[in-house]
Structure formats: structure tokens, C-alpha cells
Design a protein around this motif. Structure first.
Motif, mmCIF file in Angstrom:
data_model
loop_
_atom_site.group_PDB
_atom_site.id
_atom_site.type_symbol
_atom_site.label_atom_id
_atom_site.label_comp_id
_atom_site.label_asym_id
_atom_site.label_seq_id
_atom_site.Cartn_x
_atom_site.Cartn_y
_atom_site.Cartn_z
ATOM 1 N N ALA A 56 0.815 -1.221 0.000
ATOM 2 C CA ALA A 56 0.000 0.000 0.000
ATOM 3 C C ALA A 56 0.845 1.266 0.000
ATOM 4 O O ALA A 56 0.309 2.370 0.043
ATOM 5 N N LEU A 57 2.164 1.089 -0.034
ATOM 6 C CA LEU A 57 3.077 2.242 -0.074
ATOM 7 C C LEU A 57 4.021 2.098 -1.268
ATOM 8 O O LEU A 57 5.243 2.138 -1.124
ATOM 9 N N LEU A 58 3.430 1.918 -2.424
ATOM 10 C CA LEU A 58 4.211 1.689 -3.642
ATOM 11 C C LEU A 58 5.196 2.821 -3.891
ATOM 12 O O LEU A 58 6.395 2.595 -4.108
ATOM 13 N N ASP A 59 4.706 4.062 -3.873
ATOM 14 C CA ASP A 59 5.550 5.221 -4.163
ATOM 15 C C ASP A 59 6.549 5.482 -3.046
ATOM 16 O O ASP A 59 7.726 5.744 -3.289
ATOM 17 N N TYR A 60 6.088 5.408 -1.812
ATOM 18 C CA TYR A 60 6.960 5.654 -0.657
ATOM 19 C C TYR A 60 8.085 4.622 -0.597
ATOM 20 O O TYR A 60 9.254 4.967 -0.400
ATOM 21 N N SER A 61 7.732 3.337 -0.773
ATOM 22 C CA SER A 61 8.745 2.278 -0.759
ATOM 23 C C SER A 61 9.782 2.493 -1.851
ATOM 24 O O SER A 61 10.985 2.283 -1.641
ATOM 25 N N MET A 62 9.317 2.920 -3.013
ATOM 26 C CA MET A 62 10.229 3.177 -4.122
ATOM 27 C C MET A 62 11.223 4.283 -3.772
ATOM 28 O O MET A 62 12.418 4.171 -4.044
ATOM 29 N N THR A 63 10.720 5.342 -3.128
ATOM 30 C CA THR A 63 11.635 6.434 -2.766
ATOM 31 C C THR A 63 12.616 5.996 -1.691
ATOM 32 O O THR A 63 13.786 6.397 -1.717
#
Length: 321
Positions: free
Chosen positions: A222-229
Motif C-alpha cells: 500500500a506504499l508503492l511510491d513511498y517504498s520506491m523512494t
């Protein structure tokens, strides 16, 4: 005959283990308490805050002052600039840095009351602090923050890149371009702009410490963008460490698991906040004061002069399954 004997022996071992397992009491779901004082455990009061979140509204209040931590001049004479320094991990780091002899610059987005309380906490440790308000997505702000640091204290020895944006989104189709852009601009551009400005003025022996995340190691659906950063921050740390090696500037990263700060109650729904941190092996989130000593360790030339390009996970234990 030998084959049959071996097979029977294996069945006997299997039965022995099954009997022992059946007689073993089931594990109780107890939060681990191994610190200098007891730490809050889930369930917490249900609560939710609008972004960016305020520490003074959290219940229970995050523990950041580490009353049993004794300073020993590990950062005497140093100056540290901390983004997201008003609350959470940033506040705890500011307090321990001051206790170790550093003056502190507290950079924050809009949380005036939290920033003022952090400034007072630093001054209570006998050190000086200034507060700078602005958006790390803006290169000009990052450059100005470094310039104000030099104007106030004459030098910059430690940069803590800690400001972050996080909002859960369960489906990739629902992750808007605006949301995606906000996360990347805050978590990646902000770190890059600040490190770029700091590197121009840092001398040999300085240190940059980035805040990563367990999500950058394990991912989070559920944290696709956050995990990527956060994964990008880990790579950025190792790459920048290699680049600044010849300047004798160390670059490292702390990658926390769940920590009781305004970041998550200003993201998760109230029911989820109540259970925050319960899924890690220790069955509770960390308090900021449990994470901050790692930043002292990585900032101190007495303690980590041979460490650069490392990612230090502090995630509440491995295993348990």
C-alpha cells in the motif's frame, strides 16, 4: 533393510518432534520491553490527523528525551542541520545531538508549535538552535537553509535528511500523478537538493545521514511510491558515499521500521493507527528515542569513522514465523 531402518528412524524423529510441539505452550502475544524504561504498546487510542501531522496532538505522546541517555561529547563543537527536525525521529535526534555537544538547525514544513518545542528542548541541553521553515522540494529553500546555518554557526558538520511524505494507496490505479509526484519530490528531490547544498560547504570529517525505511528493503503493497523512494534513498546513500569518499565525508542511512511519530497517524485510518507496530516481532512500534542513538553513532567520528555507505535497519526484530 538399511533403507527401511533409516525411514523408520526418520519417522520416529518426526513423531518425537510432533509430540514436543504439541506439549509446547502457545506463544503469548507480548510486546518486547528491553529498554531503559517501558514503552507504549498497541492498541493505541484511535486517531487520525490531517497532513503534515503534529506531535503535540499524538496520544500517547512520543518519547524523545531519552532521560537515561548520558552524553559524552561525541559531537562537541559540531553543527547539525536536521530536516523534519520539528518532531518524531528528527526531534529525538536534535535532542541527543545537543546532549552530545552539537548546535542544531531545525528545518520544518509548517509545524510551528512542534518546532518551537524542539528548539526549547535543544536549548534545555545547553546548546543553541535555530528554526528554518520551508519546503525541501524547493532547491532554493535547501540552499538557503545551508546558508542560514553557515551564517548562524560558521560551519556545517552533519546533515540529517529526514523530512518525508507518506500516504497509503491500496491500488496502483488510485495512485494519482499528483500523489506520486509529491512523494518523489519530497523524499528524493528533497534529499538530493539538501545534500547538494551541504556538500558544497562541508569539510573533511563531516557526515550525511539519510533516513531510509524498512519499506525500502522489504517493500509495502500500500506504499508503492513511498517504498520506491526509500529504496532510492538507500541506493543514493551508497552512491553518494562512494562519490564523497575522496573528500573524507561519510554518508550513511538509518532504515527504521514502524516508529511512533506524526507521519503515520496523519496517513493511516484511525483503526489502523490503533494497531500500529503490532505486526513486527517486538509487537510494538519504536519510540523516537530508541532510533536516535543510531544517528549519534553514525555522526560521531569517534564511533563510526570507518563506516560509510551503510544501511542500518532498526525494524523491531527479524523472524517470528
Amino acid at each position: 533393510m538399511a533403507s527401511k531402518a533409516t525411514a523408520q528412524r526418520q519417522r520416529d524423529i518426526q513423531a518425537e518432534v510432533a509430540t514436543a510441539d504439541a506439549a509446547t505452550p502457545k506463544k503469548r502475544e507480548v510486546a518486547m520491553q528491553a529498554g531503559a524504561r517501558p514503552y507504549p504498546e498497541p492498541p493505541f487510542p484511535k486517531q487520525h490527523q490531517p497532513k503534515p501531522g503534529a506531535e503535540f496532538k499524538l496520544d500517547p505522546a512520543p518519547l524523545y528525551d531519552a532521560p537515561f541517555y548520558l552524553g559524552s561529547k561525541k559531537l562537541a563543537g559540531k553543527v547539525a542541520l536536521i530536516t523534519g527536525g520539528d518532531s518524531g525521529i528528527g526531534r529525538a535526534v536534535a535532542v541527543l545531538f545537543a546532549r552530545e555537544g552539537a548546535d542544531v538547525v531545525i528545518a520544518h514544513l509548517s509545524e510551528d508549535r512542534d518546532a518551537a518545542e524542539t528548539k526549547a528542548a535543544v536549548e534545555n541541553e545547553g546548546r543553541s538552535a535555530i528554526v528554518i521553515k520551508g519546503d525541501v522540494r524547493n532547491r532554493a529553500f535547501c540552499e538557503d537553509a545551508v546558508e542560514q546555518t553557515i551564517a548562524a554557526f560558521g560551519h556545517l558538520d552533519v546533515l540529517i535528511n529526514n523530512a518525508a511524505f507518506q500516504v497509503h494507496s491500496k491500488r496502483i490505479e488510485d495512485l494519482s500523478e499528483e500523489h506520486f509526484d509529491e512523494t518523489l519530490k519530497t523524499n528524493l528531490y528533497g534529499y538530493f537538493f539538501m545534500a547538494q547544498a551541504a556538500a558544497k560547504v562541508m569539510k573533511a570529517g563531516s557526515a550525511i545521514i539519510n533516513t531510509g525505511s524498512v519499506t525500502g528493503i522489504e517493500g509495502s503493497p500500500a506504499l508503492l511510491d513511498y517504498s520506491m523512494t526509500k529504496g532510492g534513498i538507500h541506493a543514493f546513500t551508497r552512491s553518494l558515499a562512494g562519490q564523497l569518499l575522496e573528500r573524507h565525508i561519510r554518508v550513511n542511512c538509518v532504515a527504521p521500521g514502524p516508529v511512533w511519530t506524526p507521519l503515520n497517524p496523519s496517513d493511516k485510518e484511525a483503526d489502523d493507527v490503533s494497531k500500529f507496530g503490532s505486526k513486527v516481532p517486538m509487537k510494538r512500534p519504536a519510540q523516537p528515542e530508541e532510533i536516535a542513538p543510531a544517528y549519534v553513532f553514525l555522526a560521531s567520528p569517534q564511533m563510526s569513522s570507518y563506516i560509510t555507505g551503510e544501511i542500518l535497519p532498526i525494524i523491531g526484530g527479524y523472524g517470528g514465523g
